[in-house]
Design a protein around this motif. Structure first.
Motif, mmCIF file in Angstrom:
data_model
loop_
_atom_site.group_PDB
_atom_site.id
_atom_site.type_symbol
_atom_site.label_atom_id
_atom_site.label_comp_id
_atom_site.label_asym_id
_atom_site.label_seq_id
_atom_site.Cartn_x
_atom_site.Cartn_y
_atom_site.Cartn_z
ATOM 1 N N LEU A 1 -56.213 4.796 -15.796
ATOM 2 C CA LEU A 1 -56.511 6.124 -15.234
ATOM 3 C C LEU A 1 -55.971 6.281 -13.806
ATOM 4 N N PHE B 1 -53.409 15.100 -17.161
ATOM 5 C CA PHE B 1 -54.778 14.751 -17.554
ATOM 6 C C PHE B 1 -55.023 14.991 -19.044
ATOM 7 N N PHE C 1 -63.287 -1.450 -19.501
ATOM 8 C CA PHE C 1 -63.492 -0.714 -18.244
ATOM 9 C C PHE C 1 -62.453 -1.060 -17.172
ATOM 10 N N ARG C 2 -61.800 -2.219 -17.340
ATOM 11 C CA ARG C 2 -60.688 -2.522 -16.418
ATOM 12 C C ARG C 2 -59.590 -1.472 -16.591
ATOM 13 N N TRP C 3 -59.406 -1.021 -17.834
ATOM 14 C CA TRP C 3 -58.385 0.006 -18.063
ATOM 15 C C TRP C 3 -58.783 1.369 -17.504
ATOM 16 N N TRP C 4 -60.088 1.574 -17.326
ATOM 17 C CA TRP C 4 -60.506 2.815 -16.651
ATOM 18 C C TRP C 4 -59.869 2.857 -15.262
ATOM 19 N N THR D 1 -55.535 6.730 -22.600
ATOM 20 C CA THR D 1 -56.063 5.398 -22.263
ATOM 21 C C THR D 1 -56.249 4.588 -23.543
ATOM 22 N N ILE E 1 -55.783 11.059 -20.024
ATOM 23 C CA ILE E 1 -57.172 10.564 -20.117
ATOM 24 C C ILE E 1 -57.408 9.938 -21.492
ATOM 25 N N LEU E 2 -57.133 10.695 -22.559
ATOM 26 C CA LEU E 2 -57.343 10.138 -23.900
ATOM 27 C C LEU E 2 -56.238 9.138 -24.263
#
Lengths: 445, 144
Positions: free
Chosen positions: A188, A229, A181-184, A236, A233-234
């Protein structure tokens, strides 16, 4: 400038210059430590210097984006900001929170999560600050006489950036979930919503500097942010290859992150094509250099150098090495630092009324900073490839390899010196322009 | 030729579709049957170790699972590579540790905290990293 309230942007840009200068100081501390000159270890150990260096980068870029929004939104909305006083409150509180975080890093007060080192207690203050900023921007847009695609894309980028900060504030017991989630937040941001902000600023600058029809520019802006996007997004997934999550990310991340350069290629082609199509009559050549430069360097730094190690087969060896530092430096420089310097170069003569458009120092600053950063990127790249080969193929010990790469950090420090002279000249010109004043106000067309 | 409304539809449509797929894949990744981390074996000591890892910003110099500062050694398999006793000596040292030239902050940890760090490293070392663990810790692989 066309609206008095745009003057607030100047102070955001001034804070930007201060933070940027400070970031370079900590960069040198790290560079010297890598060649064994770590005399400051007791006061500023490497992990402190690194946290300050990267957080200053994030902070000065966000300050620049906010300044850009305060300059662009009134002009695009054809009205004043809804509250100039609150904008100054936001600026001061941003500076205070930033300084508190940076000072805290020197006293072991941090979270120790790469790029998100600000302690959670301060995170809440960041949220309040950003909400105030968004309130001012959205309030101005709500009362706007016109809502342009440029202003909407820019605002959308800023809103999403704020929302994406939230997953980084959650505590997870598992290091894997934490990293996921840090990479979110981090991915992002930089390979997603920050590109929207960059696209919005780029679109505004191209409209102003080239004179090409707004409808044409904004149509292609949609295509570019769409590509961003669609791949980003993917994409990531390229951070999830080897951190302990499902193998499906090797395929998804591999395919979509390989597409990420397309958005940057589109941005570079878009900027160059609009420039060639335009009137070429705008006198602010320095702003034009930074604008076109940002679109091209971001393609090389974020697009090509990112692609070079994004496929899982390559990333298996480059993950966690200085190859990432090579890509990171040139990508951040091209995509975000240069676009902030572009909008400052464009706005400064309009805010102060002093039309030193085509000065020698300005051109010198552009070339020295770019040559210096290119040299630093090459130095990181060579050190990174050596590290990959010796450590991961020849199976040498970490520190043995690091000692072999010292010479490349000497080169890096030399190139960083050229870069710093360039940025020094840019800041010198910034100061020489003086402060914004009402005499610079011009009537709306 | 592409119109502005078509371009907008491409942007909005592409964003929504890819975001939904991204959320779906995130849920899929965290389904218990896809767990590669042995999540159930996270003990209080492992959690304490993670806290210490974060509050001391170890990632500012070291890296773990390939993420960090690239200034000090990668620690994914550190206990296998160096042994528990060595790791504890480094963590409990009151002088900056730096046998090969680069200094580490002297943390002078107590026994309980050093044990928690070892538990954290041991938990990390058992995660299935899709093959990265063999590349990043060649000495560990050779030893085994």
């Amino acid at each position: 400038m066309k609206y008095k309230s745009q003057k607030v942007a100047y102070w955001f840009f001034a804070l930007c210059m201060l933070l940027f200068a400070l970031q370079l100081v900590y960069g040198f501390v790290m560079g010297f430590a890598r060649i064994g000159m770590d005399g400051l270890h007791e006061v500023v150990p490497f992990n402190t210097a690194r946290a300050v260096h990267t957080n200053l980068l994030v902070l000065w870029l966000l300050t620049g984006f906010m300044g850009a929004a305060y300059y662009i939104i009134p002009e695009e909305s054809k009205r004043e900001l809804i509250s100039v006083k609150l904008a100054y409150v936001q600026l001061i509180s941003l500076a205070l929170v930033g300084v508190a975080a940076l000072v805290g890093f020197h006293f072991n007060i941090w979270e120790g999560r790469k790029f998100l080192e600000i302690p959670r207690e301060l995170d809440y203050l960041v949220v309040v600050n950003v909400l105030l900023f968004l309130g001012l921007i959205l309030g101005t847009l709500y009362k706007a006489k016109q809502r342009t695609t440029t202003s909407l894309v820019l605002t959308m980028g800023l809103v999403f950036a704020a929302l994406l900060y939230l997953p980084g504030m959650i505590w997870f017991d598992s290091q894997v979930t934490d990293s996921f989630f840090r990479w979110w937040v981090v991915h992002l941001w930089v390979e997603g919503v920050w590109e929207l902000i960059m696209g919005g600023i780029l679109s505004f600058l191209l409209i102003k500097l080239t004179g090409v029809d707004r409808e044409v520019i904004e149509k292609w802006l949609y295509v570019i942010v769409g590509l961003t996007f669609l791949s980003g997004i993917l994409g990531t997934g390229h951070h999830y290859y080897y951190i302990g999550v499902n193998k499906i990310w090797l395929i998804v991340g591999g395919i979509f992150s390989a597409l990420e350069p397309l958005a940057f290629l589109a941005m570079a082609l878009f900027a160059v094509y609009m420039y060639r199509k335009g009137e070429k009559s705008h006198p602010n050549k320095i702003a034009l250099f930074w604008t076109i430069g940002a679109s091209i360097v971001s393609f090389v730094g974020a697009g090509l150098l990112g692609f070079a190690h994004t496929l899982p087969q390559t990333n298996l060896y480059t993950h966690g090495t200085l190859v990432t530092a090579m890509h990171g430096h040139y990508a951040f420089w091209g995509a975000y630092a240069m676009i902030v310097l572009a909008i400052i170069s464009y706005a400064l003569p309009n805010l102060t009324g002093r039309k030193h458009y085509d000065n020698k120092n300005g051109h010198l600053a552009f070339w020295l900073a770019n040559i210096g950063m290119l040299g630093m990127t090459v130095a990181f790249g060579v050190a990174g490839v050596i590290q990959v080969y010796m450590e991961r193929r020849l199976k040498m010990e970490f520190m043995e390899v690091q000692n072999e790469t010292k010479v490349h950090f000497v080169v890096l420090i030399l190139c960083a010196t050229i870069f710093t002279i360039g940025i020094g000249l840019y800041i010198y010109e910034f100061i020489k322009y003086g402060r914004p004043n009402d005499e610079a106000l011009v009537k709306e067309d | 030729m592409l119109s502005k409304s078509q371009a907008r539809a491409f942007f909005l449509g592409g964003t929504v579709v890819t975001f939904l797929i991204f959320i779906g894949l995130t849920v899929y990744s965290f389904m218990p049957r896809n767990d590669q981390t042995n999540h159930a074996s996270i003990t209080k000591d492992v959690i304490r170790g993670k806290e210490l890892w974060e509050t001391n910003n170890c990632m500012g110099c070291h890296s773990i699972m390939g993420e960090g500062g690239y200034y000090a050694p990668e620690l994914t398999k550190v206990v296998e590579r160096k042994g528990e006793a060595y790791v504890k000596i480094v963590l409990q040292s009151k002088e900056p540790w730096g046998p090969r030239g680069r200094k580490m902050v002297a943390y002078g940890m107590n026994d309980a905290d050093a044990d928690a760090m070892v538990a954290y490293f041991n938990w990390i070392s058992k995660i299935d990293l899709n093959g990265f663990d063999r590349v990043v810790s060649p000495l560990s692989k050779d030893k085994n």
